[in-house]
Design an enzyme around this catalytic site. Structure first.
Site, PDB file in Angstrom:
ATOM      1  N   PHE A  92      64.966  14.930   6.409  1.00  0.00           N
ATOM      2  CA  PHE A  92      64.663  14.120   5.088  1.00  0.00           C
ATOM      3  C   PHE A  92      64.442  12.703   5.481  1.00  0.00           C
ATOM      4  O   PHE A  92      65.309  12.028   5.844  1.00  0.00           O
ATOM      5  CB  PHE A  92      65.697  14.342   3.836  1.00  0.00           C
ATOM      6  CG  PHE A  92      65.423  13.824   2.707  1.00  0.00           C
ATOM      7  CD1 PHE A  92      64.302  14.186   1.719  1.00  0.00           C
ATOM      8  CD2 PHE A  92      65.477  12.378   2.172  1.00  0.00           C
ATOM      9  CE1 PHE A  92      63.692  13.885   0.702  1.00  0.00           C
ATOM     10  CE2 PHE A  92      64.699  11.606   1.353  1.00  0.00           C
ATOM     11  CZ  PHE A  92      64.308  12.565   0.596  1.00  0.00           C
ATOM     12  N   ASP A 146      66.810   7.243  11.817  1.00  0.00           N
ATOM     13  CA  ASP A 146      66.714   7.040  10.303  1.00  0.00           C
ATOM     14  C   ASP A 146      68.092   6.946   9.658  1.00  0.00           C
ATOM     15  O   ASP A 146      68.865   8.006   9.571  1.00  0.00           O
ATOM     16  CB  ASP A 146      65.988   8.132   9.484  1.00  0.00           C
ATOM     17  CG  ASP A 146      65.702   7.959   7.877  1.00  0.00           C
ATOM     18  OD1 ASP A 146      66.679   7.091   7.359  1.00  0.00           O
ATOM     19  OD2 ASP A 146      65.170   8.639   7.207  1.00  0.00           O
ATOM     20  N   LYS A 162      68.731   2.086   1.263  1.00  0.00           N
ATOM     21  CA  LYS A 162      70.099   2.474   0.213  1.00  0.00           C
ATOM     22  C   LYS A 162      71.040   1.276  -0.170  1.00  0.00           C
ATOM     23  O   LYS A 162      70.533   0.672  -0.744  1.00  0.00           O
ATOM     24  CB  LYS A 162      70.329   3.824   0.785  1.00  0.00           C
ATOM     25  CG  LYS A 162      69.343   4.867   0.255  1.00  0.00           C
ATOM     26  CD  LYS A 162      69.915   6.146   0.261  1.00  0.00           C
ATOM     27  CE  LYS A 162      68.815   7.122  -0.479  1.00  0.00           C
ATOM     28  NZ  LYS A 162      68.422   8.191   0.443  1.00  0.00           N
TER      29      LYS A 162
HETATM   30  C1  LIG Z   1      67.076   8.468   0.731  1.00  0.00           C
HETATM   31  C2  LIG Z   1      66.397   8.658   2.184  1.00  0.00           C
HETATM   32  C3  LIG Z   1      65.108   8.256   2.571  1.00  0.00           C
HETATM   33  C4  LIG Z   1      64.278   7.617   1.618  1.00  0.00           C
HETATM   34  O1  LIG Z   1      64.370   6.482   0.853  1.00  0.00           O
HETATM   35  P1  LIG Z   1      63.821   6.183  -0.653  1.00  0.00           P
HETATM   36  O2  LIG Z   1      64.513   4.873  -0.955  1.00  0.00           O
HETATM   37  O3  LIG Z   1      64.159   7.183  -1.712  1.00  0.00           O
HETATM   38  O4  LIG Z   1      62.393   6.149  -0.326  1.00  0.00           O
HETATM   39  C5  LIG Z   1      64.740   8.407   3.800  1.00  0.00           C
HETATM   40  N1  LIG Z   1      65.525   8.649   4.714  1.00  0.00           N
HETATM   41  C6  LIG Z   1      66.764   9.337   4.461  1.00  0.00           C
HETATM   42  C7  LIG Z   1      67.827   9.919   5.587  1.00  0.00           C
HETATM   43  C8  LIG Z   1      67.607   9.082   3.100  1.00  0.00           C
HETATM   44  O5  LIG Z   1      68.482   9.656   2.814  1.00  0.00           O
END
Ligand SMILES: *Cc1c(COP(=O)(O)O)cnc(C)c1O
Length: 423
Positions: A163, A248, A277
């Site tokens: 994700f 990520d 985040k």
């Molecule tokens: C939430 C998330 C994203 C995307 O972040 P947004 O601020 O919603 O665009 C990307 N990578 C990971 C691992 C995430 O948990």
């Protein structure tokens, strides 16, 4: 009777928005969202009007422990006093300049975040998806200008069940049909390997491979933890093949798993890390791609940008968020409280629970196939716990890292009650 918009505008100007909002009942709020908002989320039946630390309240005064924590974005708790104070003070000075000008706040933020991440340079953005897109652009331009890959041939390897966000490029390399169906055609240049499988990565690399992009723990995928040694091996494979390693850490970063970054568990330092985040202190969207000089320097004026990315308000908010995490040992809290939560959930020894797994305060509780998970979500809400299912029938426990020890025990207690409810 339906209010017309013009009444609403007068109401807001004459009475102030807070008085207008206060008159809305929980049921009215939910009805408006259903009628006027696109239905791209399946929403819990709860209307939050206030938050404080790890807890939130609905309009009827019911209290809940927030175990979603805005998908780990609210690490500092709702309305963290230090972060709120920093933001309020900045509101007296300057908020938005775009990066057409320098500002002291943004300068300090870029330095602070680079040092926090133990990397060289920062490209500031707002949302996580933008940070990932930034990392992809950096990797591709590095591949063409430094690695010598032929024009438009660069490939990035990603993992199944990943994700990384919701832009068209990113959903194009998702393995989740629900994220992709109906949104093609997709950006080419991505290959997929199983998560946690170093051999598969080694085999998938070709002379055109620019980067390996992956989460160190797949959070949205169902709190999936890779085998021990995988991260270090991935780092070695990337080194052996002159391939960039992009972690990520948008969800796992900033102490969520018990370390500042999850890659630190195996000293698998990335060439680029995508963060977001919790960097916004639970108040604002603040994200960035942070990386080594050799990669970050490929960006020249005009190559990339964001109107709001790197603004003074976001900068002071993020700097204060980073300072709070460091000075108040969020990593240590996450480790200790995460262990307590995991132990407590395991000790329930409930037949509906198949497995409890996680690192730090990123904990997943997987339920058996025959459990009605929609009904269980409702039972959680009724018992004062807000938690959502990730994929693979796993309920997420990612409360703010400032959560009190007594509230951890309360989460376990309430979870027991929800599991024992009739569902
Ligand atoms: C939430 C998330 C994203 C995307 O972040 P947004 O601020 O919603 O665009 C990307 N990578 C990971 C691992 C995430 O948990």
């Amino acid at each position: 009777m339906k209010r017309t918009a013009i009444d609403l505008w007068h109401d807001i100007v004459e009475n102030g928005i807070q008085r207008v909002v206060r008159r809305i009942t929980d049921e009215e709020s939910m009805a408006m969202a259903e009628e006027y908002g696109t239905h791209n989320y399946s929403v819990m039946h709860v209307n939050v009007v206030r938050g404080d630390g790890a807890r939130v309240w609905d309009g009827a005064g019911n209290e809940y422990i927030d175990c979603v924590g805005a998908y780990s974005a609210v690490a500092h708790g709702h309305l963290n006093p230090a972060v709120v104070k920093a933001l309020e003070a900045q509101l007296q000075k300057i908020v938005l300049t775009s990066r057409a000008y320098y500002t002291s706040e943004v300068g300090l933020f870029l330095k602070g975040l680079a040092e926090y991440a133990d990397l060289d340079m920062v490209c500031p953005m707002n949302t996580g998806a933008e940070a990932v897109e930034t990392a992809i652009k950096l990797a591709r331009k590095w591949a063409y200008t430094k690695k010598g890959i032929a024009k438009d041939k660069a490939e990035i390897i990603v993992c199944e069940d990943n994700f990384h966000g919701r832009t068209t490029t990113i959903v194009g390399f998702s393995s989740e049909p629900n994220y992709r169906e109906g949104f093609g055609p997709f950006t080419p240049g991505f290959r997929m390997v199983p998560f946690g499988d170093a051999q598969a990565l080694r085999k998938a690399i070709t002379p055109n491979t620019a980067a390996f992009l992956c989460e160190p723990i797949q959070a949205e995928g169902g709190i999936l933890i890779p085998p021990d040694g995988w991260m270090a091996e991935v780092r070695q494979i990337c080194d052996d093949n002159n391939v960039l390693l992009i972690w990520d850490e948008i969800q796992t970063g900033f102490c969520r798993t018990g370390r500042k970054f999850a890659w630190q568990y195996e000293d698998a330092k990335p060439d680029i890390v995508a963060v977001g985040k919790p960097l916004g202190g639970g108040l604002l969207p603040v994200s960035a791609a942070v990386g080594r000089l050799e990669v970050m320097e490929v960006f020249k004026p005009g190559d990339h940008g964001s109107t709001f990315g790197g603004n003074p308000l976001a900068a002071v908010t993020a700097l204060t968020a980073l300072a709070e995490m460091e000075v108040n040992d969020y990593a240590g809290r996450s480790t200790v409280l995460g262990e307590r939560l995991k132990k407590g959930l395991v000790a329930l020894n409930h037949p509906k629970v198949v497995e409890v797994r996680g690192k730090g305060l990123l904990v997943g509780m997987e339920v058996a196939d025959d459990v009605d998970s929609k009904a269980l979500t409702k039972a959680f809400v009724k018992n004062g716990i807000l938690t959502k299912e990730t994929r693979s029938r796993t309920f997420r426990f990612a409360p703010p890292l400032v959560v009190e020890e007594s509230l951890i025990d309360e989460i376990i207690e309430r979870t027991s009650r929800a599991l024992n409810a009739d569902c």
